[in-house]
Design an enzyme around this catalytic site. Structure first.
Site, PDB file in Angstrom:
ATOM      1  N   SER A 256     -32.099  32.499 -26.693  1.00 35.58           N
ATOM      2  CA  SER A 256     -32.063  32.474 -28.150  1.00 35.58           C
ATOM      3  C   SER A 256     -32.957  31.371 -28.660  1.00 35.58           C
ATOM      4  CB  SER A 256     -30.631  32.204 -28.607  1.00 35.58           C
ATOM      5  OG  SER A 256     -30.285  30.888 -28.214  1.00 35.58           O
ATOM      6  N   LYS A 257     -33.137  31.404 -29.967  1.00 35.29           N
ATOM      7  CA  LYS A 257     -34.008  30.432 -30.624  1.00 35.29           C
ATOM      8  C   LYS A 257     -33.546  28.997 -30.416  1.00 35.29           C
ATOM      9  CE  LYS A 257     -34.856  33.369 -34.352  1.00 35.29           C
ATOM     10  NZ  LYS A 257     -34.646  33.593 -35.748  1.00 35.29           N
ATOM     11  N   ARG A 258     -32.276  28.865 -30.163  1.00 39.58           N
ATOM     12  CA  ARG A 258     -31.705  27.539 -29.984  1.00 39.58           C
ATOM     13  C   ARG A 258     -32.480  26.742 -28.930  1.00 39.58           C
ATOM     14  NH1 ARG A 258     -26.993  26.122 -27.398  1.00 39.58           N
ATOM     15  NH2 ARG A 258     -26.784  28.232 -26.609  1.00 39.58           N
ATOM     16  N   PHE A 259     -33.004  27.434 -27.945  1.00 42.85           N
ATOM     17  CA  PHE A 259     -33.690  26.745 -26.856  1.00 42.85           C
ATOM     18  C   PHE A 259     -35.203  26.719 -27.025  1.00 42.85           C
ATOM     19  CE2 PHE A 259     -29.633  26.995 -24.914  1.00 42.85           C
ATOM     20  CZ  PHE A 259     -29.607  25.960 -24.001  1.00 42.85           C
ATOM     21  N   GLY A 260     -35.651  27.042 -28.199  1.00 49.89           N
ATOM     22  CA  GLY A 260     -37.097  27.024 -28.412  1.00 49.89           C
ATOM     23  C   GLY A 260     -37.556  28.385 -28.863  1.00 49.89           C
TER      24      GLY A 260
END
Ligand code: GLU
Length: 482
Positions: A256-260
């Site tokens: 997910s976007k959370r990790f980049g």
């Protein structure tokens, strides 16, 4: 029968890296079998449509080296390839299912459906449409149904899922999948606005476009039993299915976007080579051997098979991607990279000949990961105003070194040739003759000439900088030191 596969994205945003992998596996599989890979745009959900998303998908796939055999842009014998241009067709097929008794009309309002879900939630049962309780044709009866139709009431068409019994299919990646019909919802096929849902449009198109293999992300696995029922209802042959493993963050959560960044275009913007990104993405969930990492597109095509796709989720390791990019940077013939490098240099207002750019690149590429690092990492190659790492200087510069460099300078000045071997021999001979460790010469020179500790071989760097620039830089530095 020749292989026909499709990449069928919904234009709901920029192409995700997972979407790029789905496109790639379809492409590799088709090309491996000498078949066709088509692009179909699934844009029937108007509420999620994003302007420009389709262009982004097409552009990224092209940048990555994938050309579709049929697409909205290119056309083909099975078009149109945009579902919004095919809505009439879906209505026709929905009606066919009504006539054959495999689908039915339902007149529920959204409030009534919400209330149903609420009841089911309170009762602790899974949300599922109950056609014997809700306002479907079955509870209303033929007369009331007709009356509602005549009055122009809104309705949708739902799939009539059997009450029980196994729904089975064979997935190339996951093996046999068995789901009980009890757990499958009476899926809406045609919405009250006359637009199909994904399920109906997808199955109708896969059939009409003569798709032989459906290769898509694992998130579509729960939808497949519904699709199987649709194929059966239409008495159509089913394509073979292959559901690709999830992409995971390093902590094994769903990527997910959370990790980049998860958008393919972000990797392009960061400066990854398309070949490196494709190579890396190809290995997310598939590898023909255990010990090989570098594959060209043609090598991927030659080696690809769905049988070797893993079930387990694939961890997206950015470090490995960067490593791969560096491998490509080092192994690509520098001359091929010069056009791209010149564009980057221009953005930094740097003008050099192609020949010089190639020499600099050859020298720096062992130390960098991206082509776009050349002007920053190698600032000293292009201008005299590079920064000097003070820590490095403090470590390697004192009154004594000044004396050594002052003694070496005339030696360098006298050199007729200024290639790295000649410089190496000259400095080597000097250090031997005077009993001075060569590192006492090399570090100060590197500090003066490049400003920093990390870089390519000093003598190779000096050769590319050229004699005049080296002498000037040394003299200027000596002067500033008083
Ligand atoms: N339109 C679906 C998507 O956005 C396609 C799924 C499939 O390939 O069937 O991914």
């Amino acid at each position: 029968m020749s292989v026909r596969v499709r990449f069928a994205p919904s234009p709901t945003g920029f192409l995700h890296i997972g979407g790029l992998r789905t496109a790639l596996y379809n492409y590799l599989f088709a090309k491996h079998h000498g078949g066709e890979c088509i692009l179909r745009i699934e844009d029937t959900d108007q509420t999620r449509f994003v302007e420009g998303a389709e262009d982004n998908i097409v552009e990224i796939c092209r940048w990555a080296g994938m050309e579709f055999d049929e697409s909205p842009e290119k056309g083909g014998a099975f078009g149109p390839y945009r579902q919004s241009d095919r809505t009439e067709l879906y209505r026709k097929y929905a009606n066919q299912l009504l006539e054959s008794g495999n689908a039915y009309r339902a007149f529920d309002t959204s409030e009534e459906l919400d209330a149903m879900r609420e009841r089911q939630k309170n009762a602790g049962i899974a949300a599922k449409y109950d056609r014997t309780v809700m306002r479907s044709e079955y509870t209303l009866g033929p007369e009331e149904t007709q009356r509602l139709l005549d009055s122009g009431a809104d309705y949708c068409i739902r799939l009539k899922v059997p009450v029980s019994g196994d729904i089975r299919f064979n997935d190339i990646v996951r093996g046999e999948v068995i789901v009980n019909a009890r757990d499958v919802d009476d899926q809406i096929l045609l919405k009250s606005d006359g637009f199909p849902t994904y399920h109906l449009a997808n199955v109708v198109d896969d059939h009409l476009m003569e798709i032989t293999h459906v290769i898509r992300g694992e998130e579509w696995l729960p939808s497949t039993p519904k699709h199987v029922l649709l194929y059966q209802a239409f008495s159509w042959d089913m394509p073979r299915f292959a559901h690709l493993p999830l992409l995971l963050n390093p902590d094994k959560s769903k990527m997910s976007k959370r990790f980049g960044d998860v958008f393919a275009k972000s990797f392009r913007e960061k400066g990854f080579f398309p070949d490196a990104l494709i190579n890396f993405v190809a290995l997310l969930g598939w590898n023909p051997t255990s010990d090989r990492e570098i594959f060209s597109m043609q090598e991927l095509i030659d080696a690809f098979s769905l049988e070797k796709v893993n079930k387990a989720g694939a961890v997206f390791d950015t470090k490995k991607l960067e490593w791969m990019n560096a491998q490509y940077l080092r192994s690509t013939e520098p001359l091929h990279l010069i056009p791209a490098l010149q564009i980057i240099l221009k953005e930094h207002s740097i003008e050099v000949t192609d020949e010089r750019a190639a020499k600099i690149l050859k020298l720096l590429r062992e130390r960098i990961t991206f082509l776009n690092e050349v002007p920053t990492f190698g600032a000293y190659m292009f201008s005299d105003s590079y920064e000097i790492d003070e820590e490095y200087k403090a470590k390697h510069w004192n009154a004594e070194t000044a004396g050594v460099i002052n003694a070496v300078l005339p030696l360098l000045k006298e050199l007729n040739a200024f290639d790295h071997i000649t410089i190496n021999d000259a400095v080597g001979a000097y250090s031997k003759e005077h009993g001075i460790a060569s590192k006492l010469i090399i570090h100060p020179l590197r500090m003066m000439l490049t400003g920093k500790q990390v870089g390519a071989g000093l003598y190779e760097t000096m050769e590319v900088l050229g004699k005049d620039a080296c002498i000037q830089r040394i003299e200027r530095f000596l002067q500033t030191q008083g």
